[in-house]
Design a protein around this motif. Structure first.
Motif, PDB file in Angstrom:
ATOM      1  N   GLY A 281       1.101  -1.116  -0.177  1.00  0.00           N
ATOM      2  CA  GLY A 281       0.354   0.010  -0.095  1.00  0.00           C
ATOM      3  C   GLY A 281       0.640   0.827  -0.153  1.00  0.00           C
ATOM      4  O   GLY A 281       1.526   1.194  -0.782  1.00  0.00           O
ATOM      5  N   ASN A 282       0.303   2.389   0.022  1.00  0.00           N
ATOM      6  CA  ASN A 282       0.737   3.469   0.551  1.00  0.00           C
ATOM      7  C   ASN A 282       1.057   4.180   1.768  1.00  0.00           C
ATOM      8  O   ASN A 282       0.091   4.195   2.802  1.00  0.00           O
ATOM      9  CB  ASN A 282       0.280   5.018  -0.347  1.00  0.00           C
ATOM     10  CG  ASN A 282       1.347   5.825  -0.920  1.00  0.00           C
ATOM     11  OD1 ASN A 282       2.582   5.824  -1.535  1.00  0.00           O
ATOM     12  ND2 ASN A 282       0.472   6.953  -0.365  1.00  0.00           N
ATOM     13  N   PHE A 283       1.749   4.492   2.162  1.00  0.00           N
ATOM     14  CA  PHE A 283       2.604   5.505   3.776  1.00  0.00           C
ATOM     15  C   PHE A 283       2.752   6.600   3.371  1.00  0.00           C
ATOM     16  O   PHE A 283       3.588   7.126   2.230  1.00  0.00           O
ATOM     17  CB  PHE A 283       3.766   4.452   3.950  1.00  0.00           C
ATOM     18  CG  PHE A 283       4.185   5.622   5.233  1.00  0.00           C
ATOM     19  CD1 PHE A 283       3.917   4.698   6.681  1.00  0.00           C
ATOM     20  CD2 PHE A 283       4.824   6.267   5.768  1.00  0.00           C
ATOM     21  CE1 PHE A 283       3.712   5.183   8.192  1.00  0.00           C
ATOM     22  CE2 PHE A 283       5.281   6.584   6.978  1.00  0.00           C
ATOM     23  CZ  PHE A 283       4.649   6.640   7.975  1.00  0.00           C
ATOM     24  N   GLY A 284       2.148   7.390   3.775  1.00  0.00           N
ATOM     25  CA  GLY A 284       2.398   9.218   3.869  1.00  0.00           C
ATOM     26  C   GLY A 284       1.367   9.868   2.886  1.00  0.00           C
ATOM     27  O   GLY A 284       1.051   9.618   1.953  1.00  0.00           O
ATOM     28  N   THR A 285       1.621  10.914   2.169  1.00  0.00           N
ATOM     29  CA  THR A 285       1.403  11.713   1.515  1.00  0.00           C
ATOM     30  C   THR A 285       2.528  12.572   0.448  1.00  0.00           C
ATOM     31  O   THR A 285       3.554  12.074   0.574  1.00  0.00           O
ATOM     32  CB  THR A 285       0.572  13.056   2.586  1.00  0.00           C
ATOM     33  OG1 THR A 285       1.651  13.295   3.339  1.00  0.00           O
ATOM     34  CG2 THR A 285      -0.830  12.348   2.816  1.00  0.00           C
ATOM     35  N   ALA A 286       2.835  13.771   0.952  1.00  0.00           N
ATOM     36  CA  ALA A 286       3.741  14.320  -0.201  1.00  0.00           C
ATOM     37  C   ALA A 286       4.910  14.798   0.641  1.00  0.00           C
ATOM     38  O   ALA A 286       5.196  14.472   1.556  1.00  0.00           O
ATOM     39  CB  ALA A 286       2.768  15.384  -0.431  1.00  0.00           C
ATOM     40  N   TRP A 287       6.030  14.712  -0.452  1.00  0.00           N
ATOM     41  CA  TRP A 287       7.121  14.683   0.351  1.00  0.00           C
ATOM     42  C   TRP A 287       7.204  15.870   1.533  1.00  0.00           C
ATOM     43  O   TRP A 287       8.344  15.566   2.671  1.00  0.00           O
ATOM     44  CB  TRP A 287       8.008  15.154  -0.700  1.00  0.00           C
ATOM     45  CG  TRP A 287       8.240  16.499  -1.351  1.00  0.00           C
ATOM     46  CD1 TRP A 287       7.119  17.334  -2.465  1.00  0.00           C
ATOM     47  CD2 TRP A 287       8.994  17.761  -0.443  1.00  0.00           C
ATOM     48  NE1 TRP A 287       7.049  19.097  -2.599  1.00  0.00           N
ATOM     49  CE2 TRP A 287       7.961  18.496  -1.545  1.00  0.00           C
ATOM     50  CE3 TRP A 287       9.834  18.125   0.178  1.00  0.00           C
ATOM     51  CZ2 TRP A 287       8.730  20.453  -2.128  1.00  0.00           C
ATOM     52  CZ3 TRP A 287       9.976  19.586   0.363  1.00  0.00           C
ATOM     53  CH2 TRP A 287       9.210  20.316  -0.140  1.00  0.00           C
ATOM     54  N   GLN A 288       7.243  16.818   1.643  1.00  0.00           N
ATOM     55  CA  GLN A 288       7.306  18.153   2.772  1.00  0.00           C
ATOM     56  C   GLN A 288       6.204  17.764   4.004  1.00  0.00           C
ATOM     57  O   GLN A 288       7.166  18.482   4.721  1.00  0.00           O
ATOM     58  CB  GLN A 288       6.513  19.156   1.592  1.00  0.00           C
ATOM     59  CG  GLN A 288       4.774  19.475   2.413  1.00  0.00           C
ATOM     60  CD  GLN A 288       3.925  18.888   1.279  1.00  0.00           C
ATOM     61  OE1 GLN A 288       4.756  18.090   0.295  1.00  0.00           O
ATOM     62  NE2 GLN A 288       3.013  18.780   1.589  1.00  0.00           N
ATOM     63  N   ASN A 289       6.084  16.367   3.914  1.00  0.00           N
ATOM     64  CA  ASN A 289       5.329  16.474   5.613  1.00  0.00           C
ATOM     65  C   ASN A 289       6.522  15.289   5.924  1.00  0.00           C
ATOM     66  O   ASN A 289       5.822  14.525   7.047  1.00  0.00           O
ATOM     67  CB  ASN A 289       3.870  15.178   4.514  1.00  0.00           C
ATOM     68  CG  ASN A 289       3.585  16.451   4.723  1.00  0.00           C
ATOM     69  OD1 ASN A 289       3.032  18.143   4.844  1.00  0.00           O
ATOM     70  ND2 ASN A 289       2.442  16.613   3.815  1.00  0.00           N
ATOM     71  N   GLN A 290       7.845  14.569   5.234  1.00  0.00           N
ATOM     72  CA  GLN A 290       8.627  13.232   5.744  1.00  0.00           C
ATOM     73  C   GLN A 290       8.513  13.909   6.878  1.00  0.00           C
ATOM     74  O   GLN A 290       9.082  13.100   7.395  1.00  0.00           O
ATOM     75  CB  GLN A 290       9.162  13.164   4.476  1.00  0.00           C
ATOM     76  CG  GLN A 290      10.515  14.316   4.473  1.00  0.00           C
ATOM     77  CD  GLN A 290      11.359  14.202   3.193  1.00  0.00           C
ATOM     78  OE1 GLN A 290      12.424  13.328   3.864  1.00  0.00           O
ATOM     79  NE2 GLN A 290      10.992  14.131   2.319  1.00  0.00           N
ATOM     80  N   CYS A 307      13.477  15.056  -3.620  1.00  0.00           N
ATOM     81  CA  CYS A 307      12.040  15.073  -2.512  1.00  0.00           C
ATOM     82  C   CYS A 307      12.563  14.969  -1.263  1.00  0.00           C
ATOM     83  O   CYS A 307      12.013  14.934   0.047  1.00  0.00           O
ATOM     84  CB  CYS A 307      11.196  14.669  -2.435  1.00  0.00           C
ATOM     85  SG  CYS A 307       9.927  15.086  -4.169  1.00  0.00           S
ATOM     86  N   LEU A 308      14.047  14.270  -1.481  1.00  0.00           N
ATOM     87  CA  LEU A 308      14.819  14.368  -0.103  1.00  0.00           C
ATOM     88  C   LEU A 308      14.902  15.211   0.876  1.00  0.00           C
ATOM     89  O   LEU A 308      14.805  16.450   0.567  1.00  0.00           O
ATOM     90  CB  LEU A 308      16.171  13.932  -0.280  1.00  0.00           C
ATOM     91  CG  LEU A 308      17.303  13.925   0.709  1.00  0.00           C
ATOM     92  CD1 LEU A 308      16.877  12.926   1.777  1.00  0.00           C
ATOM     93  CD2 LEU A 308      18.608  13.676   0.544  1.00  0.00           C
ATOM     94  N   MET A 309      14.127  15.939   2.399  1.00  0.00           N
ATOM     95  CA  MET A 309      14.565  16.776   3.050  1.00  0.00           C
ATOM     96  C   MET A 309      16.248  16.180   4.429  1.00  0.00           C
ATOM     97  O   MET A 309      15.916  15.122   5.030  1.00  0.00           O
ATOM     98  CB  MET A 309      13.567  17.006   3.061  1.00  0.00           C
ATOM     99  CG  MET A 309      12.285  17.286   2.591  1.00  0.00           C
ATOM    100  SD  MET A 309      11.246  18.326   3.840  1.00  0.00           S
ATOM    101  CE  MET A 309      11.405  19.372   4.690  1.00  0.00           C
ATOM    102  N   PRO A 310      16.190  17.215   4.523  1.00  0.00           N
ATOM    103  CA  PRO A 310      17.242  17.007   6.064  1.00  0.00           C
ATOM    104  C   PRO A 310      16.536  15.901   7.297  1.00  0.00           C
ATOM    105  O   PRO A 310      15.723  16.153   7.835  1.00  0.00           O
ATOM    106  CB  PRO A 310      17.265  18.029   6.218  1.00  0.00           C
ATOM    107  CG  PRO A 310      17.459  19.208   5.208  1.00  0.00           C
ATOM    108  CD  PRO A 310      16.362  18.684   4.727  1.00  0.00           C
ATOM    109  N   PRO A 311      16.740  14.868   7.206  1.00  0.00           N
ATOM    110  CA  PRO A 311      16.307  14.039   8.181  1.00  0.00           C
ATOM    111  C   PRO A 311      16.651  14.223   9.334  1.00  0.00           C
ATOM    112  O   PRO A 311      17.532  14.834   9.889  1.00  0.00           O
ATOM    113  CB  PRO A 311      17.382  12.938   7.864  1.00  0.00           C
ATOM    114  CG  PRO A 311      17.970  12.729   7.169  1.00  0.00           C
ATOM    115  CD  PRO A 311      18.392  14.175   6.487  1.00  0.00           C
ATOM    116  N   LYS A 312      15.658  14.543  10.269  1.00  0.00           N
ATOM    117  CA  LYS A 312      15.028  14.028  11.863  1.00  0.00           C
ATOM    118  C   LYS A 312      15.869  13.199  12.399  1.00  0.00           C
ATOM    119  O   LYS A 312      16.418  11.761  12.211  1.00  0.00           O
ATOM    120  CB  LYS A 312      13.711  14.524  12.192  1.00  0.00           C
ATOM    121  CG  LYS A 312      13.025  16.182  11.510  1.00  0.00           C
ATOM    122  CD  LYS A 312      14.129  16.780  12.390  1.00  0.00           C
ATOM    123  CE  LYS A 312      12.797  18.050  11.391  1.00  0.00           C
ATOM    124  NZ  LYS A 312      13.612  19.813  11.929  1.00  0.00           N
TER     125      LYS A 312
END
Length: 545
Positions: A281-290, A307-312
């Motif tokens: 299935g699909n997890f989550g929504t768009a890239w900016q919510n990662q 679509c990679l953001m600096p990881p927390k």
């Protein structure tokens, strides 16, 4: 320039003018921005060295495609990886200069003779991209359109290349376009090249479409659950279908489920990928919510493209990158494509202990995808009859990139307010604003049809052209409106393709590109009717006449 950095290639650039501090809005540092500019300059040097060469070769083409893709927003934050790409570009240029010249067509041979070994350094030097940022605003604007369009097109060419597809016209134009950036130019001389980017990108998108469907089959409509089953799992994000296929093959029989994220959602519609039972299935929504959605996730995340953001910190230990995507300190899967570290991390983390139901932005528990041009055109008679009978009054293509900037709720509100006798076509990650809405059906056709990734924009163009042919009119005469959102450079090259095709009255938002000077923006308004989104109510009233 005096600023620590200068970058205005994405929609969220600081103050709608440009990131000029020590860190950009996307999270890249001033040093990363400087290295990315240096890489572009090195590729321009390589393109200069290739001028007059009949066939520069696959190595040159791949180096340029990889390099341009590396500088796309949210792809690489790893300075060492960018430096390595610069060195690779320089090596290719040196190799090219040392090779015999096969064709007398440019300044390189004039300076070098048949051996090419004594080529003029002046002709093949790396270009200082800082010169571009300091140019006359109109020239800078047009050259930025060319550069950013090339970056977006490189992403599509890269995905096609991973599936064994390549096109000489597309490859050669990367070199031509790069050389154009370094040349003296006027508004009159640059405008044709800007539109040429759109023309060549159409060829590039067609190539990618053929590669995707030829490899994985024609997408079919499918309802994708937003529930994550208990047990080990991996989330795959980005756009690259080949990486997903390889991961699916390597997880067979391992007890590890696979979930798509963001632009990977349309992968569920391809028959050759759907045959793997662990693609759930699909997890989550768009890239900016990662950064919110991935917090403390009990599973690894594989980033395959931009679509990679600096990881927390809460999930940094479970981020894996591959291809040109890179972030300092993250485990990178090299070209051998051994995903064992990702699989082992999934087994170590164990996933959720019970099934976990998630929802879309509007509370939906499933989303539809798979309405590619093959599916829609197979229903062409049904669609045409619905239009002729009045059941369908209007089509809206509400598509493009999502982002975190305030104002993007416009697209949710717009879709909610579209009349019941209209169809909403969508693609790219902007659809996550509304793709879990239930707007009902018209004559058996769902009112929201997800056509796929941003990579699948070619499909929307094919549908528009087919409808125009069926009704014996121009695309601009169809009851069809384009309402687009943009964030990064792939949206730029798609917009240029629409302009190349003469598509008029496009609504673009949530804000207009910072790199469009007032004069160039005025040119687009006067010649193409392009304009900013306003409010859903006002825009719907205008578009529906």
């Amino acid at each position: 320039m005096d600023q620590k950095m200068f970058c205005y290639q994405c929609e969220q650039t600081a103050g709608c003018a440009g990131c000029t501090g020590s860190t950009g809005v996307c999270g890249k540092t001033a040093e990363t921005a400087r290295l990315q500019d240096q890489l572009v300059g090195a590729m321009i040097g390589l393109a200069r060295a290739a001028e007059g060469v009949e066939c520069p070769g696959d190595r040159v083409y791949r180096t340029v495609i990889e390099g341009l893709f590396t500088t796309l927003t949210n792809v690489s934050f790893d300075d060492d990886a960018i430096r390595a790409q610069i060195e690779k570009t320089h090596r290719e240029k040196e190799r090219l200069l040392a090779a015999p010249v096969k064709k007398s067509a440019g300044p390189r041979e004039k300076a070098a003779g048949e051996s090419g070994a004594a080529a003029s350094v002046q002709d093949t030097d790396d270009y200082n991209l800082g010169l571009l940022w300091d140019m006359d605003p109109d020239i800078r604007s047009l050259k930025s359109l060319i550069l950013f369009g090339l970056k977006g097109m490189a992403a599509y060419a890269y995905h096609a290349l991973m599936l064994g597809a390549s096109d000489e016209t597309v490859n050669q134009f990367f070199l031509t376009g790069l050389r154009e950036i370094a040349k003296d130019g006027t508004v009159e001389s640059l405008l044709p090249t800007v539109l040429k980017v759109g023309e060549v990108n159409l060829t590039c998108m067609a190539m990618l479409d053929a590669a995707n469907t030829g490899t994985y089959g024609t997408p079919i409509p499918v309802s994708v659950p937003l529930v994550v089953e208990r047990g080990p799992f991996i989330v795959v994000t980005g756009h690259d279908l080949k990486d997903l296929e390889l991961l699916l093959k390597q997880t067979e029989g391992k007890g590890v489920n696979i979930y798509t994220h963001g632009e990977m959602l349309p992968a569920h519609a391809y028959p050759e990928l759907r045959k793997y039972p662990q693609l759930k299935g699909n997890f989550g929504t768009a890239w900016q919510n990662q950064q919110k959605e991935f917090a403390d996730i009990p599973a690894p995340i594989l980033f395959t493209t931009n679509c990679l953001m600096p990881p927390k910190k809460s999930y940094a230990d479970r981020v894996f990158t591959t291809e040109v995507v890179a972030y300092p300190g993250m485990v990178h899967i090299d070209d051998e494509k051994d995903f064992t570290p990702v699989i082992e991390k999934a087994l170590e983390l164990g996933g959720y202990q019970e099934d976990r139901q998630f929802t879309g932005i509007n509370g939906g528990t499933r989303v539809m995808t798979g309405f590619g041009h093959g599916t829609i055109l197979s229903m062409a008679d049904q669609v045409i009859d619905a239009v002729k009978s009045g059941a369908i009054r209007h089509f809206f293509l509400v598509a493009g990139c999502d982002g975190a900037k305030p104002g993007r709720n416009y697209y949710t509100d717009f879709v909610k307010q579209t009349p019941e006798d209209s169809i909403v076509l969508t693609l790219a990650c902007g659809k996550f604003r509304f793709n879990d809405l239930d707007l009902g059906n018209i004559g058996g056709l769902p009112r929201i049809m997800d056509m796929g990734q941003c990579n699948d924009a070619y499909g929307a163009i094919k549908v528009a052209m087919a409808l125009a042919e069926a009704f014996g009119c121009e695309v601009n005469e169809l009851p069809l409106s384009f309402v687009l959102s943009w964030y990064e450079q792939k949206a730029v090259c798609i917009l240029l393709t629409l302009l190349h095709l003469g598509i008029r009255n496009i609504r673009l938002g949530p804000s207009l590109p910072a790199f469009l000077s007032p004069n160039i923006l005025n040119f687009l308004v006067e010649n193409y009717g392009i304009g900013p989104v306003t409010t859903p109510e006002e825009d719907l009233k205008a578009l529906l006449g």
